[in-house]
Motif scaffolding. Structure first.
Motif, PDB file in Angstrom:
ATOM      1  N   THR A 172      66.251  34.848  25.263  1.00  0.00           N
ATOM      2  CA  THR A 172      65.289  34.081  24.485  1.00  0.00           C
ATOM      3  C   THR A 172      65.279  32.633  24.954  1.00  0.00           C
ATOM      4  O   THR A 172      66.296  32.093  25.372  1.00  0.00           O
ATOM      5  CB  THR A 172      65.603  34.136  22.972  1.00  0.00           C
ATOM      6  N   ASP A 173      64.103  32.027  24.879  1.00  0.00           N
ATOM      7  CA  ASP A 173      63.956  30.639  25.318  1.00  0.00           C
ATOM      8  C   ASP A 173      64.389  29.677  24.218  1.00  0.00           C
ATOM      9  O   ASP A 173      64.906  30.093  23.174  1.00  0.00           O
ATOM     10  CB  ASP A 173      62.521  30.368  25.787  1.00  0.00           C
ATOM     11  N   ASN A 199      55.338  39.318  33.695  1.00  0.00           N
ATOM     12  CA  ASN A 199      53.898  39.047  33.819  1.00  0.00           C
ATOM     13  C   ASN A 199      53.628  37.958  34.843  1.00  0.00           C
ATOM     14  O   ASN A 199      52.657  38.014  35.583  1.00  0.00           O
ATOM     15  CB  ASN A 199      53.296  38.671  32.470  1.00  0.00           C
ATOM     16  N   LYS A 200      54.477  36.946  34.867  1.00  0.00           N
ATOM     17  CA  LYS A 200      54.268  35.819  35.773  1.00  0.00           C
ATOM     18  C   LYS A 200      54.746  36.110  37.195  1.00  0.00           C
ATOM     19  O   LYS A 200      54.062  35.774  38.168  1.00  0.00           O
ATOM     20  CB  LYS A 200      54.987  34.577  35.244  1.00  0.00           C
ATOM     21  N   LYS A 250      59.220  39.940  29.178  1.00  0.00           N
ATOM     22  CA  LYS A 250      57.802  40.286  29.431  1.00  0.00           C
ATOM     23  C   LYS A 250      57.047  39.115  30.038  1.00  0.00           C
ATOM     24  O   LYS A 250      56.229  39.290  30.937  1.00  0.00           O
ATOM     25  CB  LYS A 250      57.137  40.765  28.147  1.00  0.00           C
ATOM     26  N   LYS A 251      57.320  37.902  29.575  1.00  0.00           N
ATOM     27  CA  LYS A 251      56.666  36.715  30.135  1.00  0.00           C
ATOM     28  C   LYS A 251      57.024  36.561  31.618  1.00  0.00           C
ATOM     29  O   LYS A 251      56.163  36.270  32.441  1.00  0.00           O
ATOM     30  CB  LYS A 251      57.084  35.459  29.368  1.00  0.00           C
ATOM     31  N   ALA A 252      58.292  36.758  31.929  1.00  0.00           N
ATOM     32  CA  ALA A 252      58.734  36.613  33.322  1.00  0.00           C
ATOM     33  C   ALA A 252      58.126  37.685  34.215  1.00  0.00           C
ATOM     34  O   ALA A 252      57.673  37.394  35.324  1.00  0.00           O
ATOM     35  CB  ALA A 252      60.261  36.643  33.401  1.00  0.00           C
ATOM     36  N   ASP A 311      67.414  41.218  26.896  1.00  0.00           N
ATOM     37  CA  ASP A 311      66.401  40.181  27.082  1.00  0.00           C
ATOM     38  C   ASP A 311      67.080  38.838  26.873  1.00  0.00           C
ATOM     39  O   ASP A 311      68.231  38.769  26.455  1.00  0.00           O
ATOM     40  CB  ASP A 311      65.250  40.368  26.076  1.00  0.00           C
ATOM     41  N   TYR A 323      60.199  28.854  29.401  1.00  0.00           N
ATOM     42  CA  TYR A 323      59.219  29.621  30.143  1.00  0.00           C
ATOM     43  C   TYR A 323      58.306  28.671  30.866  1.00  0.00           C
ATOM     44  O   TYR A 323      57.899  27.648  30.429  1.00  0.00           O
ATOM     45  CB  TYR A 323      58.433  30.535  29.206  1.00  0.00           C
ATOM     46  N   LYS A 374      61.896  32.758  21.648  1.00  0.00           N
ATOM     47  CA  LYS A 374      60.930  33.760  22.110  1.00  0.00           C
ATOM     48  C   LYS A 374      61.522  34.549  23.283  1.00  0.00           C
ATOM     49  O   LYS A 374      62.143  33.979  24.182  1.00  0.00           O
ATOM     50  CB  LYS A 374      59.623  33.097  22.561  1.00  0.00           C
ATOM     51  N   LEU A 427      61.877  36.404  26.753  1.00  0.00           N
ATOM     52  CA  LEU A 427      61.379  35.980  28.061  1.00  0.00           C
ATOM     53  C   LEU A 427      61.064  37.105  29.043  1.00  0.00           C
ATOM     54  O   LEU A 427      60.333  36.887  30.002  1.00  0.00           O
ATOM     55  CB  LEU A 427      62.402  35.042  28.719  1.00  0.00           C
TER      56      LEU A 427
END
Length: 183
Positions: free
Chosen positions: A145-146, A158-159, A154-156, A143, A183, A150, A152
């Motif tokens: 982190t930003d 999801n988006k 799962k956020k990526a 993964d 993000y 945090k 990224l």
């Protein structure tokens, strides 16, 4: 035949999420450059997406131009005997060098790493086993982190949705052009 380590990977993380078999010409090419334990995985799954998109297997020719660009001036690890076999969702490339084994290229930071190259020990006769390295990494290691620390991935997803074979996430503008890991 699938090596016992790759059987373990499939048992632990499941079969690849998406896969495309390699044709006979592509399989012949990899037999010339990769250790047999890795060839067995290619025979079984070909190009594939693993671990919900965190890691992908690629054919070495898929990323050969990038390896040539990154390694062309390297006097130790040449692009002529280094072959990409996997990459993670934010672009780190894992390659196999027939002299030093598995290495990685962090495209976002410009770092190249190869343990056998930097180690004072002689190259191991089991150099082919170094290809197991990216498959042994934790989800957190696969993964990014930003700027706030945090994760990224799962956020990526999801988006932007799940990654398909041949895709990875990137930043606009590119980090080298002033972009940021945000993000």
């Amino acid at each position: 035949m699938l090596h016992v380590f790759f059987k373990y990977v499939v048992e632990k993380h499941g079969t690849p999420d998406k896969s495309t078999p390699l044709n006979s010409h592509e399989l012949q090419n990899i037999r010339q450059v990769f250790p047999e334990n890795l060839v067995g995985f290619y025979q079984e799954y070909g190009r594939c997406v693993l671990r919900q998109g965190r890691l992908q297997m690629c054919h070495p020719m898929d990323l050969q131009k990038i390896l040539k660009l990154v390694l062309k001036s390297d006097s130790d690890i040449s692009h002529e005997n280094s072959y990409a076999f996997a990459y993670f969702s934010f672009g780190d490339i894992y390659f196999y060098n027939n002299r030093y084994g598995c290495g990685s290229i962090e495209l976002l930071t410009g770092k190249i790493f190869n343990n056998d190259l930097t180690s004072s020990a002689e190259t191991s006769p089991l150099i082919g086993h170094t290809v197991f390295m990216p498959f042994s990494l934790s989800d957190e290691s696969l993964d990014l982190t930003d700027h706030l620390g945090k994760a990224l991935f799962k956020k990526a997803t999801n988006k932007y949705g799940e990654l398909n074979i041949g895709e990875c996430f990137g930043f606009v503008p590119a980090l080298g052009l002033g972009g940021e890991i945000r993000y």
